[in-house]
Motif scaffolding. Structure first.
Motif, PDB file in Angstrom:
ATOM      1  N   ALA A   1      24.866 -32.548  -9.908  1.00  0.00           N
ATOM      2  CA  ALA A   1      24.723 -33.303  -8.656  1.00  0.00           C
ATOM      3  C   ALA A   1      24.328 -32.363  -7.524  1.00  0.00           C
ATOM      4  O   ALA A   1      23.451 -32.671  -6.721  1.00  0.00           O
ATOM      5  CB  ALA A   1      26.028 -34.015  -8.323  1.00  0.00           C
TER       6      ALA A   1
ATOM      7  N   GLN B   1      20.024 -37.894 -13.189  1.00  0.00           N
ATOM      8  CA  GLN B   1      21.185 -38.337 -13.954  1.00  0.00           C
ATOM      9  C   GLN B   1      21.190 -39.857 -14.035  1.00  0.00           C
ATOM     10  O   GLN B   1      20.561 -40.541 -13.236  1.00  0.00           O
ATOM     11  CB  GLN B   1      22.456 -37.817 -13.287  1.00  0.00           C
TER      12      GLN B   1
ATOM     13  N   ALA C   1      29.201 -32.444 -11.671  1.00  0.00           N
ATOM     14  CA  ALA C   1      29.233 -31.998 -10.281  1.00  0.00           C
ATOM     15  C   ALA C   1      28.161 -30.936 -10.053  1.00  0.00           C
ATOM     16  O   ALA C   1      27.441 -30.967  -9.056  1.00  0.00           O
ATOM     17  CB  ALA C   1      30.615 -31.451  -9.940  1.00  0.00           C
TER      18      ALA C   1
ATOM     19  N   ASN D   1      34.819 -36.614   3.458  1.00  0.00           N
ATOM     20  CA  ASN D   1      34.743 -37.656   2.434  1.00  0.00           C
ATOM     21  C   ASN D   1      36.111 -37.911   1.825  1.00  0.00           C
ATOM     22  O   ASN D   1      36.516 -39.060   1.615  1.00  0.00           O
ATOM     23  CB  ASN D   1      33.741 -37.271   1.349  1.00  0.00           C
TER      24      ASN D   1
ATOM     25  N   ASN E   1      20.878 -32.843  -5.387  1.00  0.00           N
ATOM     26  CA  ASN E   1      20.872 -33.109  -3.960  1.00  0.00           C
ATOM     27  C   ASN E   1      22.166 -32.614  -3.332  1.00  0.00           C
ATOM     28  O   ASN E   1      23.194 -33.273  -3.378  1.00  0.00           O
ATOM     29  CB  ASN E   1      20.708 -34.600  -3.695  1.00  0.00           C
TER      30      ASN E   1
ATOM     31  N   TYR F   1      31.954 -25.208  -7.359  1.00  0.00           N
ATOM     32  CA  TYR F   1      31.239 -25.531  -8.586  1.00  0.00           C
ATOM     33  C   TYR F   1      30.080 -24.593  -8.850  1.00  0.00           C
ATOM     34  O   TYR F   1      29.776 -24.284  -9.992  1.00  0.00           O
ATOM     35  CB  TYR F   1      30.809 -26.994  -8.569  1.00  0.00           C
TER      36      TYR F   1
ATOM     37  N   ILE G   1      23.195 -32.164  -0.210  1.00  0.00           N
ATOM     38  CA  ILE G   1      23.816 -32.896   0.899  1.00  0.00           C
ATOM     39  C   ILE G   1      24.534 -34.138   0.378  1.00  0.00           C
ATOM     40  O   ILE G   1      25.682 -34.409   0.747  1.00  0.00           O
ATOM     41  CB  ILE G   1      22.754 -33.255   1.960  1.00  0.00           C
ATOM     42  N   ALA G   2      23.867 -34.862  -0.542  1.00  0.00           N
ATOM     43  CA  ALA G   2      24.506 -36.048  -1.103  1.00  0.00           C
ATOM     44  C   ALA G   2      25.774 -35.643  -1.852  1.00  0.00           C
ATOM     45  O   ALA G   2      26.794 -36.334  -1.795  1.00  0.00           O
ATOM     46  CB  ALA G   2      23.546 -36.768  -2.026  1.00  0.00           C
ATOM     47  N   ALA G   3      25.721 -34.510  -2.563  1.00  0.00           N
ATOM     48  CA  ALA G   3      26.895 -34.057  -3.313  1.00  0.00           C
ATOM     49  C   ALA G   3      28.064 -33.792  -2.367  1.00  0.00           C
ATOM     50  O   ALA G   3      29.205 -34.132  -2.663  1.00  0.00           O
ATOM     51  CB  ALA G   3      26.558 -32.803  -4.111  1.00  0.00           C
ATOM     52  N   GLU G   4      27.755 -33.186  -1.226  1.00  0.00           N
ATOM     53  CA  GLU G   4      28.824 -32.935  -0.252  1.00  0.00           C
ATOM     54  C   GLU G   4      29.412 -34.233   0.268  1.00  0.00           C
ATOM     55  O   GLU G   4      30.622 -34.349   0.433  1.00  0.00           O
ATOM     56  CB  GLU G   4      28.274 -32.118   0.926  1.00  0.00           C
ATOM     57  N   THR G   5      28.542 -35.229   0.533  1.00  0.00           N
ATOM     58  CA  THR G   5      29.063 -36.459   1.120  1.00  0.00           C
ATOM     59  C   THR G   5      29.858 -37.293   0.122  1.00  0.00           C
ATOM     60  O   THR G   5      30.539 -38.224   0.528  1.00  0.00           O
ATOM     61  CB  THR G   5      27.943 -37.344   1.724  1.00  0.00           C
ATOM     62  N   VAL G   6      29.764 -36.999  -1.190  1.00  0.00           N
ATOM     63  CA  VAL G   6      30.679 -37.692  -2.099  1.00  0.00           C
ATOM     64  C   VAL G   6      31.896 -36.814  -2.408  1.00  0.00           C
ATOM     65  O   VAL G   6      32.640 -37.083  -3.334  1.00  0.00           O
ATOM     66  CB  VAL G   6      30.010 -38.179  -3.416  1.00  0.00           C
ATOM     67  N   GLY G   7      32.070 -35.763  -1.614  1.00  0.00           N
ATOM     68  CA  GLY G   7      33.313 -35.001  -1.683  1.00  0.00           C
ATOM     69  C   GLY G   7      33.359 -33.868  -2.686  1.00  0.00           C
ATOM     70  O   GLY G   7      34.432 -33.469  -3.115  1.00  0.00           O
ATOM     71  N   LEU G   8      32.200 -33.329  -3.086  1.00  0.00           N
ATOM     72  CA  LEU G   8      32.221 -32.223  -4.034  1.00  0.00           C
ATOM     73  C   LEU G   8      32.263 -30.888  -3.289  1.00  0.00           C
ATOM     74  O   LEU G   8      31.441 -30.658  -2.408  1.00  0.00           O
ATOM     75  CB  LEU G   8      30.964 -32.240  -4.917  1.00  0.00           C
ATOM     76  N   PRO G   9      33.222 -30.026  -3.627  1.00  0.00           N
ATOM     77  CA  PRO G   9      33.226 -28.693  -3.031  1.00  0.00           C
ATOM     78  C   PRO G   9      32.094 -27.851  -3.649  1.00  0.00           C
ATOM     79  O   PRO G   9      32.189 -27.415  -4.792  1.00  0.00           O
ATOM     80  CB  PRO G   9      34.601 -28.124  -3.383  1.00  0.00           C
TER      81      PRO G   9
END
Lengths: 252, 357
Positions: free
Chosen positions: B217, A93, B214, A76, B221, B235, B223-231
């Protein structure tokens, strides 16, 4: 050089070869379609492109950089964002916070700053709010910014997911069946939205879709998958008239 | 003045309630109207409430069930008590207590961090089981730990007091199952309330910050969190460590309120972990002020029921079941909604009444 270059991509789950010898080349600014019957392996390709599955063979290059097998979060950051076939929002959220999570890597302040509310916290949060509202207003969602994401109607949830993906500032946006479950009016709105985000965000789009009206209406190029293999690839009109493709979709 | 959002308003009102309770309780204590039983409970209640806030961060925001928070409380309690006792005559009272707080919190956070590295690879039931085991390990290690100090330095043993091999003038600091005795009793009600308020502010700010978003998030979800770039791992580690640190603060308060600190099943074992979880669940998962309220009510309740002797715990459990049904049972929730009895509706009514007056 192409923005996304996929070479001989393949993945096996145990004895099942889900995708084999998959090649794809998308130029910057293109709107590319990936179609195929159910179970052809389209979403599997998306999952490999975004690092959710690690491919067994092959290479993926984004802007010349090898991103094969990298972590989802790193892919990403390299510039690939996606939406999901079954919507995956952060349901508990607000709409605004969903987009702000997308902005996470573009605006930084540390945990300490956040916990003790140092001046940088207020400054950055303000900038994030402004940017998030700006993105939401493109989708006409800015009035619903305070609503919980799970309370949005279905069509708006799909749009919010696209907004969240765009917030990560991607070069390539992957849309997994964006029109799934939409009525013809909503599909028309979606086509307008896609045209709008190409203009506003200058992003290259790869989409999976079953709705042939949408595909033939907006996609410039197509690749057709069947049983994990590329059946045809090229300009939309040529591909859709290919007898092999018609056979795969409609049967003999 | 800037318009405050809902959660900030709630934070301010809960702090106000805590302050009012604090003033009432301290006046009663000062004028001698508070039974010794109740005044003895003031500090422990705050300590438990802190642990409950810590656990709520883990359960409500990280979305993982930890049954080892009594273990982090235990780490905070013993490290700080050990420090306070060791330097009892060398550092003046106030800085020593502040340092003890820092040390207890730090070690609880450190243990939280170290435990989190393997544990956060798991989720759900497995995570709960591993944290439960961790709490038990901590408790049992402390039960066989002997530490002494003489002119030549510190002596450690896991066997018995004799094997410390100390000089004649050596002092035993940690005495196995008898724990640490003679810790200076410095946890006052005032300090406890201040720390409680600080914890509420910190957790509120945390969950409303970039990091907190984060964490939420990832809970909603992954998987969604990973796809928006969250390590993800980073966290999760941060949230779990902060959660353990807050439990550690509770431990420090607890340790500095009693003369003899021992690690038993009731104060640092799974019993306590479950008790704290009960506070969190009944106070509302994700609701920090609720945790405090539930802790206060459920700690005071068994004490007030003392008159009923044998039936005490029976009534206590019935109350627990009743509260649980009242809060969560779908049928009752529907009934409350229809008859205007949800918390929100009641609060609205209350507000309207005030406006009329």
């Amino acid at each position: 050089m192409a923005l996304l270059e996929v070479k001989n991509l393949g993945i096996s789950f145990g004895g099942l070869r889900a995708v084999d010898e998959f090649n794809l080349s998308i130029e910057k600014g293109e709107l590319y379609g990936l179609i195929g019957p159910n179970g052809a392996g389209k979403t599997t390709v998306f999952n490999m492109l975004t690092g959710i599955y690690k491919p067994t063979d092959g290479m993926i290059y984004l802007d010349g950089k090898n991103i094969t097998g990298k972590k989802t979060a790193d892919i990403n950051k390299a510039g690939v964002a996606r939406t999901f076939q079954n919507i995956r929002l952060f349901g508990d959220q607000s709409v605004l916070d969903n987009v702000k999570i997308g902005l996470h890597n573009s605006y930084e302040y540390g945990t300490f700053t956040g916990v003790f509310r140092l001046p940088k916290y207020f400054a950055t949060e303000k900038k994030m709010d402004e940017r998030a509202l700006e993105i939401l207003s493109v989708f006409g969602l800015d009035k619903e910014a305070k609503v919980l994401a799970s309370n949005l109607p279905y069509g708006k949830q799909r749009q919010l997911e696209i907004a969240r993906a765009l917030a990560t500032n991607p070069k390539l946006l992957l849309l997994d069946e964006p029109a799934a479950g939409m009525n013809p009016n909503e599909t028309q709105d979606l086509m307008d939205t896609i045209a709008l985000i190409r203009k506003e965000f200058g992003v290259t789009i790869l989409l999976i879709e079953h709705d042939m009206k949408l595909v033939s209406g907006i996609c410039e190029k197509l690749t057709v998958l069947n049983f994990g293999r590329v059946l045809a690839s090229g300009e939309t009109s040529t591909v859709l008239n290919d007898p092999e493709v018609i056979k795969a979709y409609l049967g003999e | 003045m800037k318009k405050l959002n809902g959660s900030t308003k709630k934070l301010i009102s809960s702090i106000a309630v805590i302050l009012v309770l604090y003033i009432v309780m301290s006046t009663m204590q000062a004028t001698g109207n508070l039974s010794s039983l109740m005044s003895g409970l003031l500090v422990p209640v705050c300590a438990y409430a802190l642990v409950a806030i810590g656990l709520n961060l883990c359960v409500g925001y990280l979305g993982e069930l930890s049954l080892g928070h009594a273990g982090f409380m235990c780490v905070g309690a013993f490290t700080s008590a050990f420090f306070s006792k060791t330097f009892q005559n060398e550092i003046p009272d106030v800085p020593r207590f502040i340092l003890a707080l820092v040390i207890g919190t730090f070690f609880a956070a450190l243990f939280g961090f170290l435990i989190a590295i393997p544990v956060l690879r798991l989720s759900g039931d497995y995570l709960a089981i591993v944290t439960l085991a961790f709490g038990e390990i901590i408790k049992n290690v402390i039960n066989v730990l002997y530490v002494g100090r003489d002119a030549s330095g510190f002596h450690f043993s896991l066997k018995d007091m004799m094997s410390l091999n100390m000089d004649f003038d050596g002092v035993v600091l940690v005495n196995g199952a008898q724990g640490i005795t003679g810790t200076p009793r410095q946890s006052t009600f005032t300090i406890s309330v201040l720390l409680l308020i600080l914890a509420l502010v910190v957790t509120h700010n945390f969950v409303n910050s970039r990091t907190g978003r984060a964490v939420k998030a990832i809970r909603d979800n992954q998987i969604a969190a990973e796809t928006v770039g969250l390590p993800i791992t980073k966290y999760k580690l941060i949230a779990f460590t902060i959660s353990a640190a807050i439990a550690g603060v509770g431990g420090v308060l607890y340790a500095h309120n009693i003369n003899s600190l021992t690690a038993t099943t009731n104060n640092f074992g799974y019993n306590m972990s479950i008790m704290i979880l009960v506070y969190v669940v009944l106070g509302g998962i994700g609701n920090f002020s609720g945790s405090v309220v539930a802790t206060v009510v459920l700690t005071m309740l068994p004490e007030m029921l003392r008159g009923l002797s044998t039936y005490r715990m029976l009534i206590y459990s019935i109350v627990l079941i009743g509260l649980m049904l009242f809060n969560w049972a779908p049928g009752i929730l529907k009934f409350r909604e229809e008859h205007g009895l949800t918390t929100k509706q009641l609060l609205d009514k209350f507000k309207k009444k005030k406006e009329v007056q």
